[in-house]
Scaffold this motif. Sequence first.
Motif, PDB file in Angstrom:
ATOM      1  N   TYR A  15       0.970  -1.350   0.224  1.00  0.00           N
ATOM      2  CA  TYR A  15       0.382  -0.060  -0.500  1.00  0.00           C
ATOM      3  C   TYR A  15       0.491   1.046   0.077  1.00  0.00           C
ATOM      4  O   TYR A  15       1.787   1.207  -0.110  1.00  0.00           O
ATOM      5  CB  TYR A  15      -0.664   0.241   1.191  1.00  0.00           C
ATOM      6  CG  TYR A  15      -0.510   0.397   2.668  1.00  0.00           C
ATOM      7  CD1 TYR A  15      -0.770   1.459   3.149  1.00  0.00           C
ATOM      8  CD2 TYR A  15      -0.039  -0.794   2.947  1.00  0.00           C
ATOM      9  CE1 TYR A  15      -0.228   1.647   4.266  1.00  0.00           C
ATOM     10  CE2 TYR A  15       0.324  -0.888   4.035  1.00  0.00           C
ATOM     11  CZ  TYR A  15       0.757   0.634   5.174  1.00  0.00           C
ATOM     12  OH  TYR A  15       1.043   0.204   6.154  1.00  0.00           O
ATOM     13  N   THR A  16       0.302   2.355  -0.216  1.00  0.00           N
ATOM     14  CA  THR A  16       1.180   3.437  -0.566  1.00  0.00           C
ATOM     15  C   THR A  16       0.615   4.010   0.560  1.00  0.00           C
ATOM     16  O   THR A  16      -0.432   3.971   0.915  1.00  0.00           O
ATOM     17  CB  THR A  16       0.982   4.360  -2.072  1.00  0.00           C
ATOM     18  OG1 THR A  16      -0.762   4.938  -1.955  1.00  0.00           O
ATOM     19  CG2 THR A  16       1.747   2.937  -3.622  1.00  0.00           C
ATOM     20  N   ARG A  17       1.788   5.171   1.034  1.00  0.00           N
ATOM     21  CA  ARG A  17       0.973   6.506   2.081  1.00  0.00           C
ATOM     22  C   ARG A  17       2.039   7.429   1.420  1.00  0.00           C
ATOM     23  O   ARG A  17       3.599   7.217   1.412  1.00  0.00           O
ATOM     24  CB  ARG A  17       1.906   6.043   3.222  1.00  0.00           C
ATOM     25  CG  ARG A  17       1.768   6.678   4.269  1.00  0.00           C
ATOM     26  CD  ARG A  17       0.438   6.350   5.229  1.00  0.00           C
ATOM     27  NE  ARG A  17       0.634   7.170   6.315  1.00  0.00           N
ATOM     28  CZ  ARG A  17      -0.613   7.628   7.140  1.00  0.00           C
ATOM     29  NH1 ARG A  17      -1.811   7.188   6.364  1.00  0.00           N
ATOM     30  NH2 ARG A  17      -0.250   8.682   7.804  1.00  0.00           N
ATOM     31  N   PHE A  28       3.749  -6.107   1.947  1.00  0.00           N
ATOM     32  CA  PHE A  28       3.619  -7.453   3.739  1.00  0.00           C
ATOM     33  C   PHE A  28       3.248  -8.306   2.561  1.00  0.00           C
ATOM     34  O   PHE A  28       2.436  -8.060   1.369  1.00  0.00           O
ATOM     35  CB  PHE A  28       2.390  -6.745   4.157  1.00  0.00           C
ATOM     36  CG  PHE A  28       1.327  -6.043   3.997  1.00  0.00           C
ATOM     37  CD1 PHE A  28      -0.045  -7.079   3.202  1.00  0.00           C
ATOM     38  CD2 PHE A  28       0.737  -4.847   2.695  1.00  0.00           C
ATOM     39  CE1 PHE A  28      -1.250  -6.601   2.146  1.00  0.00           C
ATOM     40  CE2 PHE A  28      -0.295  -4.836   2.640  1.00  0.00           C
ATOM     41  CZ  PHE A  28      -1.063  -5.408   2.356  1.00  0.00           C
ATOM     42  N   ALA A  29       3.017  -9.504   3.367  1.00  0.00           N
ATOM     43  CA  ALA A  29       2.271 -10.881   2.927  1.00  0.00           C
ATOM     44  C   ALA A  29       0.880 -11.209   3.896  1.00  0.00           C
ATOM     45  O   ALA A  29       1.575 -11.392   5.517  1.00  0.00           O
ATOM     46  CB  ALA A  29       3.269 -12.240   2.204  1.00  0.00           C
ATOM     47  N   MET A  30      -0.058 -11.811   3.419  1.00  0.00           N
ATOM     48  CA  MET A  30      -0.711 -12.439   4.817  1.00  0.00           C
ATOM     49  C   MET A  30      -1.369 -13.462   4.211  1.00  0.00           C
ATOM     50  O   MET A  30      -1.180 -13.914   2.980  1.00  0.00           O
ATOM     51  CB  MET A  30      -2.083 -11.852   4.525  1.00  0.00           C
ATOM     52  CG  MET A  30      -2.903 -12.051   5.608  1.00  0.00           C
ATOM     53  SD  MET A  30      -4.675 -10.968   5.738  1.00  0.00           S
ATOM     54  CE  MET A  30      -5.813 -12.055   4.438  1.00  0.00           C
ATOM     55  N   ASP A  31      -0.699 -15.033   5.510  1.00  0.00           N
ATOM     56  CA  ASP A  31      -1.475 -16.236   5.198  1.00  0.00           C
ATOM     57  C   ASP A  31      -2.754 -15.812   5.070  1.00  0.00           C
ATOM     58  O   ASP A  31      -3.667 -15.446   5.989  1.00  0.00           O
ATOM     59  CB  ASP A  31      -0.718 -17.015   6.656  1.00  0.00           C
ATOM     60  CG  ASP A  31      -1.042 -18.320   6.197  1.00  0.00           C
ATOM     61  OD1 ASP A  31      -0.807 -19.074   5.560  1.00  0.00           O
ATOM     62  OD2 ASP A  31      -1.839 -18.758   7.328  1.00  0.00           O
ATOM     63  N   SER A  77      -0.936  -8.590  -6.813  1.00  0.00           N
ATOM     64  CA  SER A  77      -1.626  -8.149  -7.242  1.00  0.00           C
ATOM     65  C   SER A  77      -1.042  -7.073  -8.740  1.00  0.00           C
ATOM     66  O   SER A  77      -0.389  -6.420  -9.306  1.00  0.00           O
ATOM     67  CB  SER A  77      -2.479  -6.394  -6.533  1.00  0.00           C
ATOM     68  OG  SER A  77      -1.893  -5.691  -6.200  1.00  0.00           O
ATOM     69  N   PHE A  78       0.906  -7.834  -8.250  1.00  0.00           N
ATOM     70  CA  PHE A  78       2.140  -6.853  -9.106  1.00  0.00           C
ATOM     71  C   PHE A  78       2.940  -8.031  -9.447  1.00  0.00           C
ATOM     72  O   PHE A  78       2.825  -9.146  -8.657  1.00  0.00           O
ATOM     73  CB  PHE A  78       2.278  -5.958  -7.844  1.00  0.00           C
ATOM     74  CG  PHE A  78       3.118  -6.250  -7.031  1.00  0.00           C
ATOM     75  CD1 PHE A  78       4.460  -6.028  -6.587  1.00  0.00           C
ATOM     76  CD2 PHE A  78       2.422  -5.982  -5.851  1.00  0.00           C
ATOM     77  CE1 PHE A  78       5.127  -6.562  -5.505  1.00  0.00           C
ATOM     78  CE2 PHE A  78       2.960  -6.547  -4.909  1.00  0.00           C
ATOM     79  CZ  PHE A  78       4.230  -7.276  -4.759  1.00  0.00           C
TER      80      PHE A  78
END
Length: 93
Positions: A15-17, A28-31, A77-78
């Motif tokens: 995500y961009t900030r 990040f990665a999410m299980d 997504s990328f």
Amino acid sequence: MKATRSKEILYVDYYTRETTEETAYIFFAMDDLSEYIFALGASKQISELIILQRFKKLIKHKDFKSSPKLPFTLVSSFGGEFEKKIKSIIFPF
């Protein structure tokens, strides 16, 4: 698609900030099963090299490596344009 074991399906994204000076990209990665988040670092830019480094960081993450070497699926997504290079990073694991 729903995981039946931990680290079977992992979602990788960023995500961009916006800051006052620049944009930061937080990876990040999410299980899928546990919803555990792997922090993969931040960058001031997105490039092929940075994306590949973030996938490598996931593969080498102590909590990812702790599981037996079972097949897993990465959903992202990328990075599709670097699919062959990403596979060369994850294939040994």
